[in-house]
Design an enzyme around this catalytic site. Structure first.
Site, PDB file in Angstrom:
ATOM      1  N   GLN A 115       0.842  -1.194   0.000  1.00 25.58           N
ATOM      2  CA  GLN A 115       0.000   0.000   0.000  1.00 25.58           C
ATOM      3  C   GLN A 115       0.878   1.245   0.000  1.00 25.58           C
ATOM      4  OE1 GLN A 115      -2.153  -1.894   3.602  1.00 25.58           O
ATOM      5  NE2 GLN A 115      -3.483  -0.256   2.923  1.00 25.58           N
ATOM      6  N   HIS A 127      -1.503   1.186  -4.385  1.00 25.98           N
ATOM      7  CA  HIS A 127      -1.845   2.604  -4.287  1.00 25.98           C
ATOM      8  C   HIS A 127      -0.966   3.462  -5.190  1.00 25.98           C
ATOM      9  CE1 HIS A 127      -3.985   2.044  -0.137  1.00 25.98           C
ATOM     10  NE2 HIS A 127      -4.693   1.611  -1.160  1.00 25.98           N
ATOM     11  N   CYS A 182      -0.285  11.320 -17.421  1.00 26.00           N
ATOM     12  CA  CYS A 182      -0.770  12.511 -18.104  1.00 26.00           C
ATOM     13  C   CYS A 182      -2.292  12.601 -17.949  1.00 26.00           C
ATOM     14  CB  CYS A 182      -0.387  12.449 -19.583  1.00 26.00           C
ATOM     15  SG  CYS A 182      -1.088  13.814 -20.533  1.00 26.00           S
TER      16      CYS A 182
HETATM   17 ZN   LIG Z   1      -0.098  13.341 -22.557  1.00 26.14          ZN
END
Ligand SMILES: [Zn+2]
Length: 290
Positions: free
Chosen positions: A116, A145, A153
């Site tokens: 985690q 996690h 992005c």
């Molecule tokens: Zn991108």
């Protein structure tokens, strides 16, 4: 029945296990000086942790969120894996594994290590292994996690692991301030020049960590492996909180055993078969017999 803290019977369970899964939490990294989110909150001038760990917080103030994660990246880069990380890593060494867990279906296949933690320390601990064992171990390592060292992005979804720090010039300035969005980490890097290609689209990057309200990674694979697991080690987290509680009950339902290694006792650890209290850096290497 109270959980046992008998090392010999635990080693017996380890020796007869056919499939082992490890779930690690914040307590594993405590001895490396990594504060939890809650502790870090105290070090950071923010009203609530949700401000830096939710998509709403990121949309409201990406500058603040990125400065928070930049600090945490720096902290982790300056920290080292501790003997508990190394103990878990050494379980991926076939010679160790065939000695302490000879009944495994395949001793060249390391136990699945699920963490985690987003600090990368369990991954860095794998460096102690010979190259072939390290490769096998990396394939059996899941960061449910996400990781501080992966960016994603927000436009094209391209994700990338990078240890460069700071991620962009503006984050190198340690003063907390308002950084314009076009100076925050962006897809294609600071030299981005108008391309819209995947992985170079100029979009705003975010840390690829799981925030409040987001679904943890790898849950399908984890559920599949838990179906066959007959020994679950819960390390540095209570067996009674999510997700450990769910993992433990799934393993118990299939007749497997659960061993907890945690600093202190928590409500409901009674359901575990084994309980070893104390700092993981001490209990893990000792109890595993490494
Ligand atoms: Zn991108």
């Amino acid at each position: 029945m109270l959980p046992s803290s008998d090392i010999e019977s635990f080693r017996g369970a380890l020796a007869s296990a056919k499939s082992i899964v490890i779930l690690a939490g914040a307590g594993l990294s405590a001895a490396s000086g990594i504060p939890t989110y809650r502790d870090a909150d105290g070090l950071w001038r923010t009203n609530s942790i949700e401000e830096v760990a939710s998509i709403e917080g990121f949309k409201n103030n990406p500058s603040r969120v990125w400065q928070f994660y930049h600090q945490r990246r720096e902290l982790c880069l300056g920290s080292q894996p501790n003997p508990a990380h190394q103990a878990l890593a050494s379980l991926a060494d076939p010679s160790v594994l065939s000695r302490i867990a000879p009944s495994l279906k395949d001793t060249s296949l390391p136990p699945l290590l699920i963490t985690q933690n987003i600090d990368d320390l369990s991954r860095r601990a794998l460096d102690i292994l010979p190259a072939s064992a390290k490769k096998a171990a990396e394939e059996r390592f899941l960061e449910m996690h996400g990781s501080l060292f992966v960016t994603r992005c927000t436009s094209c979804q391209h994700s990338q692991r990078t240890y460069t720090s700071p991620l962009c010039t503006a984050l190198g300035n340690s003063e907390e301030r308002d950084i314009p969005v076009d100076q925050l980490p962006r897809c294609g890097g600071e030299t981005w020049a108008g391309s819209n290609r995947y992985g170079r689209c100029g979009g705003l990057l975010r840390p690829a960590v799981i925030w409040f309200g987001e679904v943890p990674d790898h849950m399908g694979e984890i559920a599949r492996v838990l179906n066959w697991c007959d020994l679950l080690l819960v390390v540095g987290t209570s067996s009674r909180v999510y997700p450990a509680a769910g993992f433990a009950s799934s393993v118990k339902m299939h007749g497997g055993k659960v061993a907890v290694f945690n600093l202190e006792r928590s409500n409901g650890d009674d359901d575990a078969d084994f309980l070893f209290l104390g700092p993981c850096v001490e209990t893990l290497p000792h109890v595993l017999g490494l």
